[in-house]
Scaffold this motif. Sequence first.
Motif, PDB file in Angstrom:
ATOM      1  N   ALA A  59      44.768  30.414  45.566  1.00 20.01           N
ATOM      2  CA  ALA A  59      43.303  30.581  46.476  1.00 20.01           C
ATOM      3  C   ALA A  59      43.587  31.409  46.790  1.00 20.01           C
ATOM      4  O   ALA A  59      42.042  32.143  46.700  1.00 20.01           O
ATOM      5  N   MET A  60      43.803  32.603  47.940  1.00 17.77           N
ATOM      6  CA  MET A  60      43.290  33.797  48.674  1.00 17.77           C
ATOM      7  C   MET A  60      43.266  34.939  47.242  1.00 17.77           C
ATOM      8  O   MET A  60      42.847  35.644  47.135  1.00 17.77           O
ATOM      9  N   LEU A  61      44.960  34.983  46.214  1.00 13.23           N
ATOM     10  CA  LEU A  61      45.018  35.691  45.955  1.00 13.23           C
ATOM     11  C   LEU A  61      43.449  35.484  44.625  1.00 13.23           C
ATOM     12  O   LEU A  61      42.965  36.357  44.002  1.00 13.23           O
ATOM     13  N   GLU A  62      43.765  34.849  44.157  1.00 12.67           N
ATOM     14  CA  GLU A  62      42.192  33.947  43.483  1.00 12.67           C
ATOM     15  C   GLU A  62      41.252  34.500  43.378  1.00 12.67           C
ATOM     16  O   GLU A  62      40.187  34.755  42.721  1.00 12.67           O
ATOM     17  N   ALA A  63      40.474  34.113  44.994  1.00  6.98           N
ATOM     18  CA  ALA A  63      39.658  34.651  44.850  1.00  6.98           C
ATOM     19  C   ALA A  63      39.262  36.152  45.313  1.00  6.98           C
ATOM     20  O   ALA A  63      37.881  37.367  45.377  1.00  6.98           O
ATOM     21  N   CYS A  64      40.267  37.122  45.837  1.00 10.06           N
ATOM     22  CA  CYS A  64      40.991  38.036  45.765  1.00 10.06           C
ATOM     23  C   CYS A  64      40.218  39.334  44.262  1.00 10.06           C
ATOM     24  O   CYS A  64      39.809  40.343  43.986  1.00 10.06           O
ATOM     25  N   ARG A  65      41.151  38.537  43.476  1.00  6.16           N
ATOM     26  CA  ARG A  65      41.456  39.686  42.187  1.00  6.16           C
ATOM     27  C   ARG A  65      40.431  39.172  41.419  1.00  6.16           C
ATOM     28  O   ARG A  65      39.407  40.152  40.837  1.00  6.16           O
TER      29      ARG A  65
END
Length: 181
Positions: A59-65
């Motif tokens: 979820a963190m990777l998706e939100a940042c990307r």
Amino acid sequence: MELNAEIFSTLDAAVEALQQAGEIAPGGLIVLGCSTSEVAGARIGKGSVPELGEIIAEAMLEACRKRGLNAAFQCCEHLNRAIVMEESVLRSRFLMQVKAIPQPKAGGSVPAAAWKLLEKPALALAVQAEAAIDIGDTLVGMHIRPVAVPLRIEQGSVGHANLVMAYSRLPYVGGARAVYE
């Protein structure tokens, strides 16, 4: 709301709020510290949940990307709170790389999951990021550059864990004669 959906929704809102409030430019770095024990309702360090770690890291990777930002993940004190990130980010920031591979019981479930999800993971000794998200009171503040400005959003928790965030602003220097705008 189901916990998985809550995690994705809350981290998306948190990253969006930090980027806007902190005016974080593309390429900026946000550090996530997270206790899956706390998210699941246990005491920090007493009930690691690797499956939750995978969901939170994703979820963190998706939100940042989707915003052109970089994500980093704080390990627990067993790895001296080292930071997992893409090797390219570590190199571009001239950070000191250290050697270890995070595990759920030595580094934490979220950093261990992030290590597997990143293209070329690396471990930095420390970082001074533009912003940070702390889920479960992991004390991530040591990885935010000065001056840290607290930020709150409507969602004040993830599962059973407290949600705390901050972005950094440039320090004001000078005295009575200084002009900042």
